[in-house]
Design a protein around this motif. Structure first.
Motif, short mmCIF file in Angstrom:
data_model
loop_
_atom_site.label_atom_id
_atom_site.label_comp_id
_atom_site.label_asym_id
_atom_site.label_seq_id
_atom_site.Cartn_x
_atom_site.Cartn_y
_atom_site.Cartn_z
N ASP A 143 -12.20 -8.02 0.50
CA ASP A 143 -12.85 -8.03 1.82
C ASP A 143 -11.91 -8.63 2.88
N VAL A 144 -10.61 -8.69 2.57
CA VAL A 144 -9.65 -9.26 3.50
C VAL A 144 -9.57 -8.41 4.77
N LYS A 145 -9.45 -9.09 5.89
CA LYS A 145 -9.29 -8.38 7.16
C LYS A 145 -7.84 -7.92 7.29
N ASP A 146 -7.65 -6.86 8.06
CA ASP A 146 -6.30 -6.38 8.34
C ASP A 146 -5.58 -5.98 7.06
N LYS A 147 -6.26 -5.23 6.20
CA LYS A 147 -5.67 -4.84 4.92
C LYS A 147 -4.34 -4.12 5.06
N LEU A 148 -4.27 -3.22 6.02
CA LEU A 148 -3.07 -2.42 6.20
C LEU A 148 -2.46 -2.67 7.57
N GLY A 149 -2.50 -3.92 8.00
CA GLY A 149 -2.00 -4.27 9.32
C GLY A 149 -0.50 -4.14 9.44
N LEU A 150 -0.04 -3.69 10.59
CA LEU A 150 1.39 -3.57 10.86
C LEU A 150 2.07 -4.92 10.93
N TYR A 151 1.35 -5.91 11.49
CA TYR A 151 2.00 -7.17 11.87
C TYR A 151 1.38 -8.37 11.15
N SER A 152 1.23 -8.27 9.85
CA SER A 152 0.69 -9.39 9.07
C SER A 152 1.19 -9.29 7.64
N VAL A 153 1.05 -10.39 6.90
CA VAL A 153 1.31 -10.39 5.47
C VAL A 153 0.03 -10.79 4.75
N ILE A 154 -0.06 -10.40 3.50
CA ILE A 154 -1.21 -10.78 2.66
C ILE A 154 -0.79 -11.93 1.76
N SER B 79 -2.50 7.43 8.08
CA SER B 79 -3.50 6.68 7.30
C SER B 79 -3.92 7.45 6.05
N ALA B 80 -3.93 8.76 6.13
CA ALA B 80 -4.35 9.56 4.97
C ALA B 80 -3.28 9.58 3.88
N LEU B 81 -2.02 9.62 4.27
CA LEU B 81 -0.94 9.75 3.28
C LEU B 81 -0.36 8.41 2.84
N GLN B 82 -0.62 7.35 3.60
CA GLN B 82 -0.17 5.99 3.26
C GLN B 82 1.31 5.96 2.90
N GLU B 83 1.67 5.49 1.68
CA GLU B 83 3.08 5.32 1.34
C GLU B 83 3.82 6.66 1.20
N GLN B 84 3.09 7.77 1.17
CA GLN B 84 3.72 9.08 1.10
C GLN B 84 4.00 9.66 2.48
N TYR B 85 3.59 8.95 3.52
CA TYR B 85 3.70 9.49 4.88
C TYR B 85 5.14 9.60 5.37
N SER B 86 5.91 8.53 5.23
CA SER B 86 7.21 8.45 5.90
C SER B 86 8.17 9.54 5.46
N TRP B 87 8.28 9.76 4.15
CA TRP B 87 9.28 10.73 3.69
C TRP B 87 8.91 12.14 4.14
N LEU B 88 7.61 12.47 4.13
CA LEU B 88 7.20 13.81 4.55
C LEU B 88 7.39 13.99 6.05
N GLU B 89 7.11 12.94 6.82
CA GLU B 89 7.32 13.00 8.27
C GLU B 89 8.80 13.19 8.61
N GLU B 90 9.68 12.52 7.88
CA GLU B 90 11.11 12.71 8.11
C GLU B 90 11.52 14.13 7.75
#
Length: 557
Positions: free
Chosen positions: A154-165, A402-413
């Motif tokens: 239930d942590v806030k900012d689960k996928l935040g750009l500017y935070s660490v967990i 948001s849909a592709l998560q860690e798979q997003y960057s390589w496909l976008e490039e």
């Protein structure tokens, strides 16, 4: 992950000494020989890998700067250095303790290049004794944490750009960057404020002040808009937590970096007209109409720069030669982006890397088509093409990112690579570009062979391998009996449209599993290609560049 500190190293030496004392002479010799071999194997690796980098001095024409710009530039470089230290904290915070345990100067040098003990251009292979594989969590998440654990929390900012967990009392919490890195960010903010006081350009002044505020609040949107509004600035700085590549778990959290730039006003004027053509090019994309309904922003800036300082994420591994920002999809659709072509770094890679590769691997009859202007255009339109295609899925899964998560960057490039080539093809037909299509296609092929040497572990590496393997299947090029590559220009255009259709469809559907499967089947380096890449290494052709940079290199001390 095992790490050596001074105490553990002394204990290890004491244990080895005790063992050797108890052993007979034959055992001593065998153990000594084995230990030397183990040590030398890593040092041999480092010795070989260091040679893949060519040193380049980052300079510019200081005579083109105004009096105020000469005062501002050193302040920007000082702020950039702070981003470098922050990226070290994100990538490998144990830097100093590791360096203090090592004696081999070349290994230390390789650690500085890679921002840690993993070879970024060889699948993050460890190159220091006792160092294990690089983790997916890095410093962004607690060690050993899984995707499932964070998603169910239930942590806030689960996928935040500017935070660490972090874990606090057995509970996951989110800690903002401006809190965890408060001291460094405050210093960088102060330097940008000082620069704002000295600059004569109103747009740049506004941006510097807003960016200074953003560093200590994590609220970057206003400064991003101000950055896009700048039109007449002679200097620029891209600074802050920006790209997501370092977060291997979710591709969500941003890493610190900075570029300090001096605008090439002559080249920038030539490039200005292309952004206005994006909506028309969007309509012509080789894909079903439902995937190209979005209208690209046209208030973007397309400029050429000399880069005089790289820091942090952009200086780790393969060196960026063009930038398309901001990454915020909302800003991209409302305002567009600023595409920055780093002309001096681009020229260095062309001269020192791409031309020698072409002489070795491109068919002799087609080497005449390798041109810097084609290389410049291919890289430039790669960045422009990030504005084409689709940002939101058509399946109700939210943004593509948001849909592709860690798979997003390589496909976008990969999308930017192929749609950049699509733009070049279209603009040549319209007479908006000059030159022969054979120059652009052959130089693109040579560029692929250059970029795949970055390895398949990075986003750009996976994208390049997908393109290489797809084009190979479609017969867009052939490997000759002499071990060179020959472009089939007609099939090259057909493969370009086919891959563009495939990528945009994958993005628009937001089907992460399908993208993962595409990466596993296409984002790999085959044995034959690896053999050709090994030939380049044996010839001593560098893979990438490292920089001599700073105020002393510029001659400003």
């Amino acid at each position: 992950m095992k790490k050596f500190n001074k105490t553990s190293l002394l204990l290890l030496k004491f244990s080895i000494a005790a063992c050797l004392f108890a052993c007979n002479n034959a055992e001593k010799k065998a153990e000594s020989k084995s230990e030397t071999k183990a040590t030398d194997s890593l040092q041999e690796y480092v010795d070989k890998r260091l040679t893949i980098y060519e040193k380049v001095k980052l300079t510019t024409n200081l005579n083109a700067l105004t009096v105020s710009e000469r005062k501002v530039l050193p302040l920007l470089i000082e702020a950039a250095k702070i981003m470098d230290e922050l990226f070290w904290k994100q990538a490998y915070p144990q830097r100093d303790s590791l360096l203090n345990t090592l004696k081999d100067e070349k290994t230390k040098q390789f650690i500085w290049i890679n921002y840690g003990p993993w070879d970024r251009l060889n699948g993050d292979k460890p190159f220091v004794n006792g160092i294990g594989p690089k983790t997916e969590t890095g410093t962004f998440y607690p060690a050993g944490m899984t995707k499932e654990k964070l998603e169910k929390s239930d942590v806030k900012d689960k996928l935040g750009l500017y935070s660490v967990i972090r874990t606090e009392k057995d509970k996951l919490i989110s800690v903002p960057y401006h809190v965890i890195y408060a001291t460094e960010l405050q210093r960088a903010s102060s330097l940008l404020k000082q620069a704002a006081l000295l600059t004569d350009d109103p747009g740049f002044k506004k941006y510097l002040n807003l960016r200074a505020d953003a560093l200590v609040t994590d609220n970057y949107k206003a400064s991003d808009y101000a950055w896009l509004d700048m039109k007449n600035n002679g200097l620029d700085i891209i600074i802050g937590p920006i790209e997501n590549y370092e977060d291997k778990l979710f591709n969500a959290r941003a890493a610190f970096e900075a570029y300090v730039l001096v605008k090439d006003k002559v080249w920038s004027k030539r490039l200005a007209k292309y952004v206005s053509m994006l909506p028309e090019l969007q309509k012509g994309l080789p894909v079903d109409p439902k995937y190209k309904k979005e209208v690209p922003g046209t208030d973007s800036e397309l400029n050429a720069y000399d880069v005089v300082y790289y820091a942090g994420d952009c200086n780790a591994g393969s060196k960026t030669i063009a930038v398309n920002l901001p990454n915020d999809e909302e800003i991209q659709q409302k305002k567009g982006t600023r595409r920055s072509q780093l002309k001096n770094a681009m020229q260095a890679k062309f001269d020192k890397i791409l031309v020698p590769i072409a002489k070795e691997l491109i068919d002799k009859d087609q080497q005449q088509y390798i041109k810097f202007d084609a290389f410049f255009a291919n890289v430039m339109f790669h960045e422009v093409a990030h504005g084409l295609g689709i940002k939101n899925t058509i399946t109700g899964k939210g943004t593509v990112r948001s849909a592709l998560q860690e798979q997003y960057s390589w496909l976008e490039e990969g999308k930017a690579d192929i749609l950049g080539l699509y733009m070049v093809t279209g603009l040549l037909k319209k007479g908006e570009l000059t030159g022969d299509i054979k120059e652009y296609y052959t130089t693109f092929m040579a560029g692929l062979l250059r970029s795949v040497r970055f390895g398949a572990s990075s986003a750009h590496g996976k994208a390049n391998m997908q393109c290489f393997n797809y084009f190979k299947e479609q017969g867009a090029f052939e490997r000759t009996a002499g071990g060179t590559y020959k472009v089939n220009f007609e099939k090259f255009a057909t493969a370009m449209n086919g891959l563009g259709n495939l990528i945009i469809t994958l993005q628009g559907n937001g089907n992460k599993l399908a993208v993962e499967n595409a990466q596993k089947s296409k984002g790999i380096i085959g044995a034959e290609l690896q053999g050709d890449l090994d030939r380049l290494s044996k010839k001593g052709i560098p893979v990438d560049i490292v920089f001599e940079q700073g105020v002393d290199v510029l001659g400003m001390k």
